[in-house]
Design an enzyme around this catalytic site. Structure first.
Site, short mmCIF file in Angstrom:
data_model
loop_
_atom_site.label_atom_id
_atom_site.label_comp_id
_atom_site.label_asym_id
_atom_site.label_seq_id
_atom_site.Cartn_x
_atom_site.Cartn_y
_atom_site.Cartn_z
N SER A 298 -90.92 28.90 19.01
CA SER A 298 -89.92 27.88 19.32
C SER A 298 -89.11 28.07 20.59
CB SER A 298 -88.96 27.72 18.14
OG SER A 298 -89.66 27.20 17.03
N LYS B 228 -78.54 26.64 21.48
CA LYS B 228 -79.21 25.91 20.40
C LYS B 228 -78.25 25.80 19.22
CE LYS B 228 -83.65 26.22 17.91
NZ LYS B 228 -84.84 27.07 17.74
N SER C 149 -89.01 24.64 18.29
CA SER C 149 -87.88 23.87 17.81
C SER C 149 -86.72 23.81 18.81
CB SER C 149 -87.38 24.46 16.50
OG SER C 149 -87.03 25.82 16.67
#
Lengths: 71, 472
Positions: free
Chosen positions: B181, B82, B157
């Site tokens: 997330s 990420k 996310s």
């Protein structure tokens, strides 16, 4: 009981005037349309910020207590 | 082996082939890079791709393995990170064009550990801006898309981490979970996503959202792969003030079919929230299967469960605003407008509100610990709906209309508040072919039992073997 509920209602409500005063103090000097949008957003969330008001937290300390390293 | 099959093997399967020299890291990485190219667009999983670096790392890995320097099961495995895990020399945007040119000069602990384990970084993965949202929409780098239906959100996310892993662009990925997330996109994309105990994995070198609720963790297609990542990255890090100095077990020892005698608590409160009927059906079936596999199932009550979401949200918002306060004041107009609203709203949380929330948190934590005196795991839905269309603001469930953000996070936030480990595992597919996830949670630092329950369920089912349409 009725009085307590009224008190809680006052705590969890954010009226427009109070919001605009806070926005000014916080330096949120922005366009009226943005402040309007922000107020609509915060007004819905405000009761969440006060959720602990109705809880019995006697003897409960925040989860922030400084814990010094043992060594 | 054809390239498509290679892209859908788990890390465990690929590593066994690599170890036997039946496939080389170069072959594996080449196949994945081709897959990335084929699917970007429509998925928009990546912000920064590193094909030359990845191929070079693959060649080095191949040479090392051929000369007997095998690093372990992640050696030669293509991964994504990420785009808020710092990698030295590689730009780190955190999902915002404000940081389009920011290049960190040090590695996050997790990036370093994965590199030392021999994993090969394909690139930095797209995310909801600053990790501050559960849908995977990003106005700066483009929305992410769900591989099961590209008109729909992958969740967030860690949306890019989910779309890349579910589509076979990478074997596995790292995400972060502050309100759900990792688990939300994992559930919406048919993956296994683990939020470990707070402090189990180092937060050093990560863009912060909420200091006390940020949890890095793995996202993969199997429980075994999550265990392999945990073995490589868990452990004390003195550079992270929240890092737990606890011994790290071999998490692969948990990968069993045997859950006889395991006590599974099913809190009734999550089902009192709005939950789509199909989701509830599959989640209850999953719990029933745990019972058939030998676990004992106990309906229980979880005090403060309903309040916990507001408590968690208050703490998150205050901390996120504190972290980003300078950015917000100086470059507010360049933020995602929805993220900007959330950050500004955090200014309205007083210090007293924040402290009261932290007191309520301690009470919730104590009550959560009490639950585990009588059970070994908690089970329930991960997300109450399947993936909605990109741009959806509100969802109707029965007679209730709710905003997408509180809806997506309603079952995940409690475990960010108490810091307990929680995993999502695929447990079914809706009538329109969308994945459903169910959530298992354990007591602090007992990822072993969480993985054990998840593994037993996975081995008794075939949901994790399905592939999205983008695989065709």
């Amino acid at each position: 009981m009725g009085e307590e509920e009224d008190e809680m209602e006052k705590i969890i409500r954010l009226d427009k005037e109070a919001f605009l005063s806070m926005a000014k103090v916080l330096g949120l000097e922005e366009e009226d349309s943005h402040l309007e949008e922000l107020y609509t957003y915060v007004e819905k969330l405000f009761p969440n910020f006060k959720v602990a008001e109705g809880m019995d937290l006697k003897e409960i300390e925040p989860m922030l207590i400084l814990v010094l390293p043992k060594e | 082996m054809d390239s498509m099959n290679l892209c859908y093997l788990s890390a465990g399967e690929v590593s066994r082939l690599i170890r036997k020299r039946e496939v080389s890291p170069v072959e594996v990485v080449k196949a994945h890079l081709a897959r990335v190219e084929a699917l970007e667009p429509p998925l928009n999983s990546f912000i920064t791709l590193l094909p030359e670096q990845a191929m070079e790392e693959a060649r080095v890995a191949e040479h090392e393995i051929e000369s007997g320097q095998y690093r372990g099961p992640l050696h030669g495995i293509p991964i994504g990170l990420k785009d808020l895990f710092y990698v030295k020399g590689v730009r780190n945007t955190s999902g915002s064009k404000i940081f389009d040119h920011f290049i960190p000069d040090y590695d996050s602990t997790l990036a370093l550990k994965l590199r030392e384990a021999g994993a090969i970084l394909l690139g930095k993965l797209n995310l909801h801006q600053f990790a501050y949202g559960p849908t995977g929409e990003n106005p700066d780098y483009g929305n992410m898309h769900n591989p099961w239906d590209t008109e729909r959100i992958p969740g967030g996310s860690s949306g890019g981490s989910a779309s890349a892993t579910a589509s076979g662009q990478c074997t596995l990925a790292m995400g972060t979970d502050t309100g759900g997330s990792i688990r939300i996109p994992s559930a919406l994309c048919g993956l296994v996503g683990l939020k470990p105990t707070y402090g189990r994995l180092s937060r050093y070198g990560m863009t912060v959202l909420s200091w006390s609720q940020d949890h890095p963790g793995p996202m993969a297609r199997t429980v075994e792969d999550c265990a392999l990542v945990m073995n490589a990255v868990a452990g004390y890090d003195p550079r992270d003030s929240s890092s737990a100095n606890k011994s790290v077990p071999d998490f692969t020892q948990s990968l069993t079919e045997n859950i006889k005698g395991l006590r599974v608590g099913v809190p009734k409160e999550p089902f009192e929230d709005p939950v789509d009927s199909e989701v509830e059906h599959f989640v209850r079936n999953a719990i029933e299967l745990l019972g058939k596999l030998g676990a004992t199932i106990h309906e229980i009550s979880w005090p403060l469960y309903h309040e916990s979401k507001a408590i968690a949200s208050t703490i998150l918002m205050a901390e996120a605003t504190a972290y980003h306060s300078q950015l917000m004041k100086r470059q507010g107009s360049r933020l995602d407008p929805k993220v900007r609203l959330r950050l500004e709203a955090g200014l309205l949380i007083s210090a007293v509100d924040y402290l009261q929330a932290q007191r309520a948190r301690r009470l919730f934590y104590q009550q959560s610990c009490d639950l585990f005196k009588n059970v070994d795991l908690l089970a329930g839905p991960t997300v109450p709906i399947t993936a909605c269309n990109i741009g959806t603001e509100e969802v109707q469930i029965g007679n209730t209309r709710m905003g997408v953000i509180p809806l997506l996070t309603q079952h995940t936030r409690p475990y960010n508040l108490n810091g307990f480990p929680a995993i999502t595992v695929p447990c079914g597919f809706s009538r329109n072919g969308l994945p459903v996830g169910f959530q298992l949670a354990g007591k602090p630092f007992d990822e072993a039992t969480v993985l054990r329950g998840a593994s037993a369920y996975e081995q008794a089912t075939e949901w994790h073997q399905r592939r999205p349409l983008t695989s065709k």
